[in-house]
Design a protein around this motif. Sequence first.
Motif: not given
Length: 355
Positions: A129-130, A136-144, A225-228, A239-244
């Motif tokens: 969970t953590q 998700h937090q870092l994905q939002a930070r790096f997304s454009r 698949q990769a983190y972020i 490219l789906d946002d979540g991790l599978l």
Amino acid sequence: MTAAADVFSAKLWSFASRAPAPAPMTRITDQLNFGPALDIAARSLASISKLQVPENQDNLLIIDVDGRAVLLRDQSPQTTTLSGWPPGHVRLAVLDGMGGHGHGRQAAEAVATGLLRIPACTTQDELDTQLDQLHHQLQARFSRPDDHDTFRRPGTTLTLLEIPPGRPPMLFHAGDSRLYQITEQAAQALTVDHVPATAFAMHGMLGEDEWWQQVHGEHRAQISQAYILGNAFANPQILDDGLLPLDRANLPLFLHHLADRRTVTPQAGATYLLATDGFWSCARPQPWIGRWPSLLAQPSAGAALDALFSDYARNPPPQLHIDNLSAIVIRFNAPKNDSNVDETALPAAPIPSHF
């Protein structure tokens, strides 16, 4: 996964436990304490090219039993002390930034830094969970807005072991860095690479032998698949946002025992290696990996780490794709009645050797 160098040297950082070991290279974290049950050593290296000075887009995070942590910032190691870290708890992670997408070093560094803010976890659900929240937090930070057009947000592998005191380690894995178990007999990967071949196997398009050949018998610079970054398992064009998480629900039968998020029961006498793919980025990696059981048969984790890096420098595998190198060597030196180490073999259903 950046291109590194054709000369092996230069920026070298070492991390090691207090366990005595002959170490020709200075380790800057000799002060770290892993207690009597763990012997740990780590290093991250970016070599120097004749044509360019490459950026080390790898990273490492190591938190010892006293809450002292080491990671790379701006490609240099920095140490900090975490307040409130529970005594005896250890966290280890390797990360390989996605250089082809730009800002790979920054992504790996952001994740390593984010891991400092995650409290020590004692259950797999808590850890998952953590780490999903941090993703998700870092994905939002790096997304454009143009993520899926002219800009591709960065990503990084993350292969992490969370080791509560007196408990077996918990694994969290995303990408194509690996956890290996190395015994006198063999070096076995305990993680599944998140690459197109695995996606094909999940959809029944590759059998065990074909999957093994594409993933372990050769090297292909692709990732699913990769983190972020997210994942492209369902459709390689989307490219789906979540991790599978890969587990028994979606992996083929021959990979069921290698779920991404699980408890790992260490085998007595084995050496464990967390590493980025610079160590097997070559045309035929298995003959070189096959040397590891004898190569890492050293008296300490530090000596095993030095042997691994020295052999890479002196006897690199043929047709090597020069890359950054990061590795953490772990040994579980359990006292009597310590539940961290099992006398039985691991994994229960070993991967065929395919030699």
